[in-house]
Design an enzyme around this catalytic site. Structure first.
Site, short mmCIF file in Angstrom:
data_model
loop_
_atom_site.label_atom_id
_atom_site.label_comp_id
_atom_site.label_asym_id
_atom_site.label_seq_id
_atom_site.Cartn_x
_atom_site.Cartn_y
_atom_site.Cartn_z
CG HIS A 6 29.05 61.59 -16.64
ND1 HIS A 6 28.77 60.84 -15.41
CD2 HIS A 6 27.83 61.94 -17.01
CE1 HIS A 6 27.32 60.66 -15.27
NE2 HIS A 6 26.84 61.47 -16.24
CD GLN B 289 24.80 55.31 -29.49
OE1 GLN B 289 25.82 55.09 -30.16
NE2 GLN B 289 24.05 53.88 -29.81
P1 AMP Z 1 23.45 62.57 -17.04
O1 AMP Z 1 24.34 62.93 -15.86
O2 AMP Z 1 23.00 61.18 -16.68
O3 AMP Z 1 22.39 63.46 -17.25
O4 AMP Z 1 24.40 62.23 -18.22
C1 AMP Z 1 24.96 63.71 -18.58
C2 AMP Z 1 25.81 63.19 -20.08
O5 AMP Z 1 26.20 62.10 -19.99
C3 AMP Z 1 24.24 62.67 -21.19
O6 AMP Z 1 24.61 63.48 -22.31
C4 AMP Z 1 24.43 61.47 -21.18
O7 AMP Z 1 23.97 60.89 -22.39
C5 AMP Z 1 25.77 61.04 -21.01
N1 AMP Z 1 26.25 59.63 -20.28
C6 AMP Z 1 25.45 59.19 -19.50
N2 AMP Z 1 25.69 57.76 -19.26
C7 AMP Z 1 26.74 57.59 -20.39
C8 AMP Z 1 27.61 56.38 -20.80
N3 AMP Z 1 27.59 55.25 -20.12
N4 AMP Z 1 28.22 56.71 -21.86
C9 AMP Z 1 28.44 57.92 -22.38
N5 AMP Z 1 27.61 58.95 -22.23
C10 AMP Z 1 26.91 58.80 -20.96
#
Ligand code: AMP
Length: 283
Positions: A37, A149
Site C-alpha cells: 500500500h 497490479q
Molecule cells: P486492499 O487494501 O487489499 O483493497 O488494497 C488496496 C490497494 O493496494 C489495491 O489497489 C491493491 O491492488 C493494492 N495492493 C495490495 N497489495 C499490494 C502489493 N503487495 N503490492 C502493490 N499493491 C498492492
C-alpha cells in the site's frame, strides 16, 4: 496528515484544494496497510500535489461473510505508516457514510471480466468493487487513481468502470510489492502463521516457474504441474490460469500478451497473485 470521517468534510476540503490549483491523487484501500500500500502512496506522491488515501472495508464486495468478519483491522499502525509516507489526507468513513439508508445499488456493465476467474469464484465481488470505487471517486474527484497490479483483474475492472462512467481520472498501476520469499504482500497474510507464510510463498514460486517455462508453449501441462504442486502442499486451489493479459479470456496463443493468475486458499485464507508472462511477440 488530516483525517476525515465524513463524506461532506473530505469532499469540501478537496474541492477547496482543487480550486487552489492542487492536483489530487487517490489511493483506495481496506486498511491493514503494508509496504505494498505504501508503494502506492509513494508513487502517488510523485504524480500529484495532494495524496488522499481511504481506508474502508467495503462490505458489498465480500461474498463470504467470514472473510469480511475476519478482515484484519490495524488502524493505529495504518495511521503511523501513512504519516511516515507523508500521505496528506486519510478518509476513514463508517459504513453509513458511504452507503446511506437510501442508497440504491447501481449496476455497472463490466463486460465478461465480471464473471471470469475472481468473478466466477466470488459472485458479486466486482459489482461491489465498482460500487465503492465509483462512490469514492464521486467524493474525491481525483485527477489520478493508484492501484496495485497484485489485484490484476481488479485493475482491468476499474479501467472498464472508468470507461462506462465516462470519468477522465488517470489510472496508474503499481507493481506488486513482495516479501523476500517472493510472497505478494497482502493484508490477509496477517492471518497466516510463520510456517504458513513460508508455505504461501509457493504461489509466487509456481508463477515464476510458469513465466520461466512459458516459451515451451505447453501451457496446459504447465498449469497442471503448478496446480499439482499447490495441491500437494495443502492449498485449496481455485484456479491456476493463463489468459490474455487484456481480456483475461483463456488462451494458448503465444502471440497474445499473457498473464498467469493464481487463487488458492491456505488454512481458509484466500490468496491471489499473478505474473505477466510475455510481452506479445507481435504488436
Ligand atoms: P486492499 O487494501 O487489499 O483493497 O488494497 C488496496 C490497494 O493496494 C489495491 O489497489 C491493491 O491492488 C493494492 N495492493 C495490495 N497489495 C499490494 C502489493 N503487495 N503490492 C502493490 N499493491 C498492492
Amino acid at each position: 496528515m488530516i483525517i476525515f470521517r465524513k463524506v461532506a468534510d473530505v469532499a469540501d476540503y478537496l474541492s477547496m484544494q482543487r480550486k487552489e490549483g492542487h492536483t489530487v491523487a487517490f489511493v483506495p484501500t481496506m486498511g491493514a496497510l503494508h509496504q505494498g500500500h505504501i508503494s502506492l502512496i509513494e508513487e502517488a506522491k510523485k504524480g500529484a500535489q495532494l495524496v488522499v488515501c481511504s481506508i474502508f472495508i467495503n462490505p458489498v464486495q465480500f461474498n463470504n461473510k467470514e472473510d469480511f468478519a475476519k478482515y484484519p483491522v490495524t488502524t493505529e499502525r495504518d495511521i503511523e505508516l501513512l504519516t511516515g509516507a507523508q500521505c496528506d489526507v486519510l478518509f476513514m468513513p463508517v459504513r453509513e457514510e458511504v452507503y446511506s439508508k437510501d442508497y440504491v445499488a447501481r449496476h455497472y456493465d463490466l463486460g465478461p471480466l465480471e464473471f471470469l476467474l475472481e468473478g466466477e469464484h466470488r459472485p458479486g465481488h466486482f459489482q461491489g468493487v465498482a460500487q465503492v470505487v465509483d462512490k469514492l471517486l464521486d467524493i474525491m474527484q481525483p485527477d489520478s487513481l493508484y492501484i496495485g497490479q497484485k489485484d490484476y483483474q481488479q485493475c482491468l475492472v476499474i479501467k472498464q468502470l472508468l470507461g462506462v462512467t465516462g470519468r477522465q481520472t488517470t489510472v496508474h498501476i503499481v507493481p506488486t510489492k513482495r516479501e523476500a520469499s517472493g510472497l505478494a504482500m497482502s493484508s490477509r497474510n496477517l492471518r497466516l502463521s510463520d510456517q504458513q507464510l513460508k508455505k504461501a510463498a509457493l504461489i509466487s514460486e509456481v508463477l515464476r516457474e510458469l513465466k520461466d517455462n512459458v516459451q515451451s508453449g505447453n501451457l496446459q501441462q504447465l498449469i497442471a504441474n503448478a496446480t499439482d504442486r499447490l495441491n500437494a502442499a495443502g492449498f485449496i486451489v481455485n484456479y491456476v490460469a493463463i489468459a490474455n493479459a487484456q481480456t483475461l479470456q483463456p488462451t494458448a496463443n503465444m502471440d497474445e500478451p499473457l498473464v498467469a493468475l493464481v487463487a488458492a486458499s491456505l488454512n481458509g485464507v484466500r490468496l491471489i497473485d499473478n505474473e505477466v508472462l510475455n510481452p506479445p511477440s507481435k504488436s
